[in-house]
Design a protein around this motif. Structure first.
Motif, short mmCIF file in Angstrom:
data_model
loop_
_atom_site.label_atom_id
_atom_site.label_comp_id
_atom_site.label_asym_id
_atom_site.label_seq_id
_atom_site.Cartn_x
_atom_site.Cartn_y
_atom_site.Cartn_z
N ASN A 29 0.86 -1.17 0.00
CA ASN A 29 0.00 0.00 0.00
C ASN A 29 0.90 1.23 0.00
OD1 ASN A 29 -2.75 -1.12 0.29
ND2 ASN A 29 -1.89 -1.93 2.18
N VAL A 30 0.53 2.21 -0.81
CA VAL A 30 1.29 3.45 -0.88
C VAL A 30 0.92 4.34 0.31
CG1 VAL A 30 1.76 5.51 -2.25
CG2 VAL A 30 1.42 3.30 -3.39
N PRO A 32 2.05 8.21 2.42
CA PRO A 32 2.60 9.53 2.09
C PRO A 32 4.13 9.55 2.17
CG PRO A 32 0.84 9.71 3.72
CD PRO A 32 1.15 8.25 3.57
N TYR A 34 6.63 9.11 0.01
CA TYR A 34 7.42 8.09 -0.67
C TYR A 34 7.70 6.86 0.20
CZ TYR A 34 7.90 11.91 -3.91
OH TYR A 34 7.62 12.94 -4.78
N LEU A 36 6.04 2.98 1.60
CA LEU A 36 5.17 1.87 1.26
C LEU A 36 4.95 1.01 2.49
CD1 LEU A 36 7.05 0.74 -1.98
CD2 LEU A 36 4.95 2.12 -1.89
N GLU A 68 5.02 11.49 -8.26
CA GLU A 68 4.14 10.71 -7.38
C GLU A 68 3.18 9.81 -8.15
OE1 GLU A 68 2.36 12.64 -4.00
OE2 GLU A 68 4.08 14.01 -3.85
N GLN A 69 2.77 10.24 -9.33
CA GLN A 69 1.89 9.38 -10.12
C GLN A 69 2.60 8.09 -10.49
OE1 GLN A 69 0.51 11.88 -13.35
NE2 GLN A 69 -1.43 12.22 -12.27
N PHE A 71 5.30 6.85 -8.80
CA PHE A 71 5.56 6.15 -7.54
C PHE A 71 4.34 5.34 -7.12
CE2 PHE A 71 5.63 5.73 -2.94
CZ PHE A 71 6.91 5.20 -2.74
N ASN A 72 3.16 5.92 -7.27
CA ASN A 72 1.91 5.27 -6.85
C ASN A 72 1.54 4.07 -7.73
OD1 ASN A 72 1.71 7.17 -4.84
ND2 ASN A 72 0.22 8.44 -5.93
N GLN A 73 2.26 3.87 -8.84
CA GLN A 73 1.99 2.73 -9.71
C GLN A 73 2.76 1.47 -9.31
OE1 GLN A 73 1.95 3.58 -13.98
NE2 GLN A 73 1.76 5.77 -13.47
N ARG A 75 3.72 -2.05 -8.10
CA ARG A 75 2.96 -3.29 -8.21
C ARG A 75 3.86 -4.44 -7.77
NH1 ARG A 75 4.19 -1.54 -13.44
NH2 ARG A 75 5.44 -3.00 -14.64
N TRP A 83 8.07 -1.02 -10.59
CA TRP A 83 7.40 0.14 -11.15
C TRP A 83 7.48 0.06 -12.66
CZ3 TRP A 83 9.87 0.21 -6.52
CH2 TRP A 83 9.21 0.81 -5.44
#
Length: 108
Positions: A29-30, A32, A34, A36, A68-69, A71-73, A75, A83
Motif C-alpha cells: 500500500n502506498v 505519504p 514516498y 510503502l 508521485e503518479q 511512484f503510486n503505480q 505493483r 514500477w
C-alpha cells in the motif's frame, strides 16, 4: 522427526509456479512521503521509506519515482515490488530489514 521428500517440499514452496518464499511480497500500500506499507508471504509487515534514495544524487532509475503518479503505480511481480519504469527492490534485503526493524529506509 518427520522428513519430507524433496518433491513434497518443492510443491509446498510453489503455488501456480510462483515461489512462496517468506521474503516474497504479498501486498503493498502506498503511504505519504514516498513510503510503502508491505506484507510478506509469512506475515511480516513493515514500512519501506524510499525518500532518501529517490532524492539522492545517485538515484539513477529511482529518480523518476519523484513523480508521485509513477511512484503510486508500484505493483508486485512474482513477489517483488516493481514500477513501470523498470525500477524494483530486492525483496530479500527488504524482508531482512523490516523483520529486524519494521522500517527500512532504503539507502542512497
Amino acid at each position: 522427526m518427520t522428513r519430507q521428500s524433496p518433491d513434497t517440499i518443492f510443491k509446498q514452496d510453489f503455488i501456480e509456479g510462483i515461489a512462496v518464499a517468506p521474503w516474497r511480497i504479498r501486498s503493498v500500500n502506498v503511504l505519504p512521503n514516498y513510503c510503502l506499507s508491505v506484507t510478506c508471504n509469512e506475515g511480516t509487515t513493515g514500512t519501506v521509506d524510499l525518500s532518501q534514495l529517490i532524492f539522492s544524487e545517485r538515484a539513477g532509475i529511482y529518480s523518476a519515482l519523484k513523480d508521485e503518479q509513477l511512484f503510486n503505480q508500484v505493483r508486485i511481480e512474482l513477489g517483488v515490488l516493481t514500477w513501470p519504469n523498470g525500477a524494483d527492490l530486492d525483496s530479500v534485503w527488504l524482508y531482512e530489514e523490516i523483520a529486524k526493524n519494521k522500517v527500512w529506509c532504503v539507502p542512497r
